[in-house]
Design a protein around this motif. Structure first.
Motif, short mmCIF file in Angstrom:
data_model
loop_
_atom_site.label_atom_id
_atom_site.label_comp_id
_atom_site.label_asym_id
_atom_site.label_seq_id
_atom_site.Cartn_x
_atom_site.Cartn_y
_atom_site.Cartn_z
N ALA A 1 0.83 -1.20 0.00
CA ALA A 1 0.00 0.00 0.00
C ALA A 1 0.87 1.25 0.00
O ALA A 1 0.54 2.24 -0.65
CB ALA A 1 -0.93 0.01 1.20
N GLU A 2 1.99 1.20 0.69
CA GLU A 2 2.90 2.36 0.74
C GLU A 2 3.73 2.51 -0.52
O GLU A 2 3.97 3.63 -0.98
CB GLU A 2 3.85 2.22 1.94
CG GLU A 2 3.20 2.44 3.27
CD GLU A 2 4.16 2.20 4.42
OE1 GLU A 2 5.39 2.42 4.25
OE2 GLU A 2 3.70 1.80 5.50
N ASP B 1 -7.13 -10.95 -0.70
CA ASP B 1 -7.66 -10.72 0.65
C ASP B 1 -8.37 -9.38 0.74
O ASP B 1 -9.44 -9.27 1.35
CB ASP B 1 -6.53 -10.76 1.69
CG ASP B 1 -6.15 -12.17 2.09
OD1 ASP B 1 -6.72 -13.13 1.56
OD2 ASP B 1 -5.25 -12.30 2.95
N ALA B 2 -7.79 -8.35 0.13
CA ALA B 2 -8.40 -7.01 0.17
C ALA B 2 -9.75 -7.02 -0.55
O ALA B 2 -10.72 -6.41 -0.08
CB ALA B 2 -7.46 -5.99 -0.45
N LEU B 3 -9.83 -7.71 -1.68
CA LEU B 3 -11.10 -7.78 -2.41
C LEU B 3 -12.15 -8.57 -1.64
O LEU B 3 -13.33 -8.24 -1.68
CB LEU B 3 -10.87 -8.38 -3.81
CG LEU B 3 -10.06 -7.50 -4.76
CD1 LEU B 3 -9.74 -8.26 -6.04
CD2 LEU B 3 -10.77 -6.21 -5.07
N LEU C 1 -5.55 -1.19 -4.89
CA LEU C 1 -6.22 -1.27 -6.19
C LEU C 1 -5.58 -0.32 -7.20
O LEU C 1 -5.43 -0.67 -8.38
CB LEU C 1 -7.71 -0.96 -6.04
CG LEU C 1 -8.51 -1.99 -5.24
CD1 LEU C 1 -9.93 -1.50 -4.99
CD2 LEU C 1 -8.51 -3.34 -5.93
N MET C 2 -5.18 0.85 -6.73
CA MET C 2 -4.53 1.81 -7.63
C MET C 2 -3.14 1.30 -8.05
O MET C 2 -2.77 1.41 -9.22
CB MET C 2 -4.45 3.18 -6.97
CG MET C 2 -5.84 3.81 -6.80
SD MET C 2 -5.83 5.31 -5.82
CE MET C 2 -4.96 6.41 -6.92
N TRP C 3 -2.40 0.74 -7.11
CA TRP C 3 -1.09 0.18 -7.46
C TRP C 3 -1.25 -0.97 -8.47
O TRP C 3 -0.47 -1.09 -9.40
CB TRP C 3 -0.36 -0.32 -6.22
CG TRP C 3 0.30 0.74 -5.40
CD1 TRP C 3 0.04 1.06 -4.11
CD2 TRP C 3 1.36 1.62 -5.81
NE1 TRP C 3 0.84 2.08 -3.69
CE2 TRP C 3 1.68 2.45 -4.72
CE3 TRP C 3 2.06 1.80 -7.01
CZ2 TRP C 3 2.67 3.42 -4.78
CZ3 TRP C 3 3.04 2.77 -7.07
CH2 TRP C 3 3.34 3.57 -5.96
N GLU C 4 -2.26 -1.79 -8.27
CA GLU C 4 -2.46 -2.90 -9.22
C GLU C 4 -2.77 -2.35 -10.60
O GLU C 4 -2.27 -2.85 -11.60
CB GLU C 4 -3.59 -3.81 -8.76
CG GLU C 4 -3.75 -5.00 -9.71
CD GLU C 4 -4.85 -5.95 -9.32
OE1 GLU C 4 -4.57 -7.16 -9.31
OE2 GLU C 4 -5.97 -5.50 -9.06
#
Length: 197
Positions: free
Chosen positions: A22-23, A62-64, A99-102
């Protein structure tokens, strides 16, 4: 009953990786930092996941799964769904960042768990289509994407929100933005119903 040490290590790695990804995203994340955060040797990452990209894929899954816990079904109340999605993204900014990084991570092949993701997205399209009294279609898919975009955009672009005078720095300003995106969703769906009716 004691927990399985392998499960405990895997969970610790996933939690540490979620923070790191995330970072820093996929390219910027470092395996040694993830291992240090998890309190394990970095070889454990390779043993459990194979490589950094597969670890990222597990974190995203996991986040989804967590996001799927948004209570309102699109068919029940699409406007409330937008409000709950907004809340989820605000309360868990790491989810939105992941999600943005992906999205920024270019891949030539299909996404990991492509069929699982397609089924989840298909359920959203079918759910909204049922609410609208329509058949599932690319147009309904665009509507779902737009509804999620309403929930996401103010939180994904906080600098732009501030430049536009819509900074969310108080509980009142957050509540006003939430009400705004829900109102926008309501108007769009009512306009869609009027246009088709």
């Amino acid at each position: 009953m004691p927990r399985n040490p392998a499960t405990t290590t895997r969970d610790a790695l996933l939690a540490a990786a979620r923070e790191e990804f995330a970072e820093h995203g996929i390219a910027g994340a470092r395996v040694d930092r993830i291992a240090a955060r998890a309190g394990v040797n970095k070889e454990r990452i390779y043993g459990h996941f194979g490589n950094k990209e597969k670890l990222f894929d597990a974190v995203i899954k996991d986040a989804l799964d967590e996001f799927a816990a948004v209570n309102t079904v699109l068919e029940d109340d699409p406007v409330a769904y937008v409000g709950e999605a907004f809340d989820r993204y605000r309360e868990h900014p790491d989810l939105l960042r992941l999600l943005m990084w992906e999205a920024l991570h270019h891949r030539s092949a299909a996404l990991p768990d492509q069929s699982w993701r397609a089924e989840r997205c298909g359920r959203k399209v079918r759910s909204l289509a049922a609410r609208l009294g329509e058949e599932p279609s690319p147009d309904v898919g665009r509507a779902v994407l737009s509804l999620l975009g309403l929930a996401m955009m103010p939180l994904a672009m906080p600098q732009l929100a501030e430049l536009l005078g819509a900074k969310m720095d108080t509980p009142e300003s957050v509540a006003a933005m939430r009400e705004h995106v829900m109102g926008f969703a309501r108007a769009a769906l009512e306009g869609r119903a009027s246009a088709s009716g």
